[in-house]
Scaffold this motif. Structure first.
Motif, mmCIF file in Angstrom:
data_model
loop_
_atom_site.group_PDB
_atom_site.id
_atom_site.type_symbol
_atom_site.label_atom_id
_atom_site.label_comp_id
_atom_site.label_asym_id
_atom_site.label_seq_id
_atom_site.Cartn_x
_atom_site.Cartn_y
_atom_site.Cartn_z
ATOM 1 N N VAL A 1 49.727 35.050 51.183
ATOM 2 C CA VAL A 1 49.535 36.501 51.222
ATOM 3 C C VAL A 1 48.088 36.752 50.817
ATOM 4 C CG1 VAL A 1 50.243 38.744 50.329
ATOM 5 C CG2 VAL A 1 51.938 36.928 50.618
ATOM 6 N N THR A 2 47.251 37.124 51.779
ATOM 7 C CA THR A 2 45.804 37.183 51.510
ATOM 8 C C THR A 2 45.382 38.438 50.756
ATOM 9 O OG1 THR A 2 45.219 38.327 53.577
ATOM 10 C CG2 THR A 2 45.386 35.905 53.641
ATOM 11 N N MET A 3 46.043 39.568 50.978
ATOM 12 C CA MET A 3 45.627 40.885 50.474
ATOM 13 C C MET A 3 44.244 41.276 50.985
ATOM 14 S SD MET A 3 48.417 41.503 48.963
ATOM 15 C CE MET A 3 47.932 43.208 48.748
ATOM 16 N N ALA A 4 43.798 40.668 52.079
ATOM 17 C CA ALA A 4 42.488 40.986 52.651
ATOM 18 C C ALA A 4 42.447 42.443 53.092
ATOM 19 C CB ALA A 4 42.195 40.075 53.836
ATOM 20 N N GLY A 5 41.333 43.096 52.822
ATOM 21 C CA GLY A 5 41.185 44.498 53.173
ATOM 22 C C GLY A 5 42.080 45.423 52.385
ATOM 23 N N VAL B 1 51.559 31.479 48.412
ATOM 24 C CA VAL B 1 50.299 31.575 47.679
ATOM 25 C C VAL B 1 49.829 33.027 47.670
ATOM 26 C CG1 VAL B 1 47.881 30.845 47.589
ATOM 27 C CG2 VAL B 1 49.665 29.215 48.272
ATOM 28 N N THR B 2 49.530 33.530 46.495
ATOM 29 C CA THR B 2 48.952 34.870 46.340
ATOM 30 C C THR B 2 47.617 34.758 45.622
ATOM 31 O OG1 THR B 2 49.833 35.364 44.123
ATOM 32 C CG2 THR B 2 51.279 35.792 46.018
ATOM 33 N N ALA C 1 34.443 42.535 45.193
ATOM 34 C CA ALA C 1 33.648 41.674 46.078
ATOM 35 C C ALA C 1 33.941 40.197 45.873
ATOM 36 C CB ALA C 1 32.157 41.942 45.859
ATOM 37 N N THR C 2 34.528 39.838 44.728
ATOM 38 C CA THR C 2 34.713 38.427 44.403
ATOM 39 C C THR C 2 36.144 38.046 44.051
ATOM 40 O OG1 THR C 2 34.055 38.958 42.130
ATOM 41 C CG2 THR C 2 32.347 38.085 43.599
ATOM 42 N N HIS C 3 36.982 39.008 43.709
ATOM 43 C CA HIS C 3 38.331 38.727 43.225
ATOM 44 C C HIS C 3 39.357 39.614 43.927
ATOM 45 C CE1 HIS C 3 35.761 37.164 40.025
ATOM 46 N NE2 HIS C 3 36.790 36.503 39.528
ATOM 47 N N GLY C 4 40.636 39.256 43.762
ATOM 48 C CA GLY C 4 41.714 40.133 44.176
ATOM 49 C C GLY C 4 42.276 39.885 45.559
ATOM 50 N N SER C 5 41.625 39.060 46.367
ATOM 51 C CA SER C 5 42.156 38.711 47.685
ATOM 52 C C SER C 5 41.687 37.310 48.043
ATOM 53 C CB SER C 5 41.716 39.722 48.751
ATOM 54 O OG SER C 5 40.310 39.706 48.917
ATOM 55 N N LEU C 6 42.367 36.719 49.023
ATOM 56 C CA LEU C 6 42.044 35.356 49.453
ATOM 57 C C LEU C 6 41.272 35.435 50.760
ATOM 58 C CD1 LEU C 6 45.454 33.660 48.581
ATOM 59 C CD2 LEU C 6 43.362 33.792 47.196
ATOM 60 N N ASP D 1 40.651 31.707 43.206
ATOM 61 C CA ASP D 1 41.652 31.995 42.186
ATOM 62 C C ASP D 1 42.948 32.321 42.914
ATOM 63 O OD1 ASP D 1 39.495 31.818 40.481
ATOM 64 O OD2 ASP D 1 39.616 33.876 39.740
ATOM 65 N N PHE D 2 43.947 31.469 42.793
ATOM 66 C CA PHE D 2 45.206 31.750 43.467
ATOM 67 C C PHE D 2 46.360 31.089 42.733
ATOM 68 C CE2 PHE D 2 43.254 28.136 45.723
ATOM 69 C CZ PHE D 2 44.270 27.183 45.760
#
Length: 403
Positions: free
Chosen positions: A11-15, A58-59, A356-361, A368-369
């Motif tokens: 689960v990328t959480m991209a965008g 993976v999150t 910009a650096t954290h919170g999504s893959l 960080d995952f």
């Protein structure tokens, strides 16, 4: 070190969106993500190591974006009083509440504060947290605020976690300034913040805007001082009453406004225009037995990003599990599991200015995952308590948490 992580779903959480890739793979290069996508699209070869994640989901590493992790003592006796009917304001008026924690924190040495904070931090890290915020606000004078913030930096240096340190000197009125709130605000703005910022101890500035704390006009002066030092702002807003603090925070481009049970539509609109994140704190809502919920539909309608956090503190949210907050947010605030996961990853990172650096893959972001041994990501919010089997990776390396 160039590593490939195979045999997983991501689960990328991209965008800022819940995006799932089944039969996926990740490539990390040192501390960063180099690539993430379907395993079938991964080019062969070139890795120093390959890791089989055994079908895990993976999150992104979890982000706890609002904690008061460093403090002396605890307030379990006040919990008993609340269960007998005393409210937050009455306890504070009798010398309890924040004032009692201030006394205990001032009396504790830096090493003592570090030891107790580390024990609490370990609970969060074992829950999959790789980034957290730590506020001061129980010192309420320069030496003791400094002591708390030094502990926050020390935790970052000694544990596998990224820490953002927030100065919350405008948390309550210290006893030596009784009846002189404006003088205390001057002390914060003119002496405390400049000194702490010069020592590199502060990443952001927070305040408690409430009838039993500081007025919007007083908070404004704190925010003006923070702006002059190049520090972003956050705000405890609309928790117990409507003070229009969220709109004030938005006018200053605040990273977040937190609690928000009494938030009105004008405040929601201001937050939406400013890009200010709404940080909801279901642990405090639960512990205080509140009944007025944050305006979820207004936040959704206006597109305000919604984060979730523990609010770990000794008085109103003695919470040691961020994953438990996913469940409470779903059950009490009617969030979906997908919204809740976004609330402890992409939106929580934004609430710390780390989007910009954290919170999504995504390629280029920190590696960080968490690889969770679950059948579906909704299980992160579904299970109440316990310790889900997992592998935590921070900066591309396995995060080893010693007792």
């Amino acid at each position: 070190m160039h590593r490939i992580w195979r045999n997983c779903h991501v689960v990328t959480m991209a965008g800022g969106r819940y995006t799932a890739i089944e039969n996926a793979a990740l490539v990390t290069h040192g501390a960063r993500i180099a690539w993430v996508g379907p395993a079938s699209a991964l080019e062969a070869g070139g890795a120093d190591e390959e890791h089989d994640l055994d079908g895990a989901w993976v999150t992104p590493g979890l982000v706890d974006c609002h904690t008061h992790l460093v403090f002396g003592g605890n307030r379990s006796k006040e919990f008993e009083l609340r269960m007998q009917g005393a409210d937050y304001a009455l306890i504070a008026a009798q010398g309890g509440g924040i004032a009692s924690t201030v006394r205990a924190t001032r009396a504790a040495s830096e090493d003592e504060l570090y030891g107790s904070a580390r024990r609490r931090a370990l609970h969060l890290l074992r829950d999959g947290v790789t980034t957290l915020e730590i506020k001061s606000g129980y010192g309420l004078d320069l030496p003791n605020e400094r002591k708390m913030l030094r502990v926050a930096r020390r935790l970052a240096d000694t544990l596998p976690v990224t820490v953002r340190a927030t100065c919350l000197a405008a948390h309550a009125l210290p006893p030596e300034f009784h009846g002189r709130a404006d003088d205390y605000i001057d002390e914060i703005a003119r002496r405390m913040l400049p000194a702490l910022a010069a020592e590199g101890l502060v990443d952001a500035v927070d305040a408690f805007c409430e009838h039993l704390a500081f007025s919007p006009a007083q908070v404004e002066r704190v925010f003006q001082a923070a702006s002059g030092l190049g520090l972003p702002c956050k705000l405890h807003a609309e928790q117990l009453s409507l003070q229009h603090g969220a709109a004030l925070a938005a006018r200053h481009g605040a990273l977040s406004a937190d609690h928000l049970e009494y938030l009105d539509e004008a405040g929601v609109e201001a937050m939406a225009r400013a890009g200010t994140v709404a940080v909801l704190l279901p642990g405090a809502f639960h512990a205080l037995r509140e009944t007025r919920k944050p305006p979820m539909e207004l936040l959704r309608r206006h597109g305000v990003p919604i984060a979730i956090s523990t609010d770990l503190n000794p008085g109103t949210s003695p919470v040691l599990s961020l994953r438990l907050m996913l469940n409470l947010a779903c059950v009490m605030f009617h969030m979906t599991p997908e919204e809740a996961l976004a609330g402890v990853t992409t939106h929580a990172a934004r609430a710390l200015g780390l989007q910009a650096t954290h919170g999504s893959l995504e390629a280029g972001k920190m590696a960080d995952f968490v690889a969770w041994k679950v059948e579906h990501p909704a299980e992160l919010a579904y299970w109440i308590g316990g310790d889900l089997p997992k592998l935590v990776i921070r900066h591309g390396e396995r995060a080893v948490v010693e007792p």
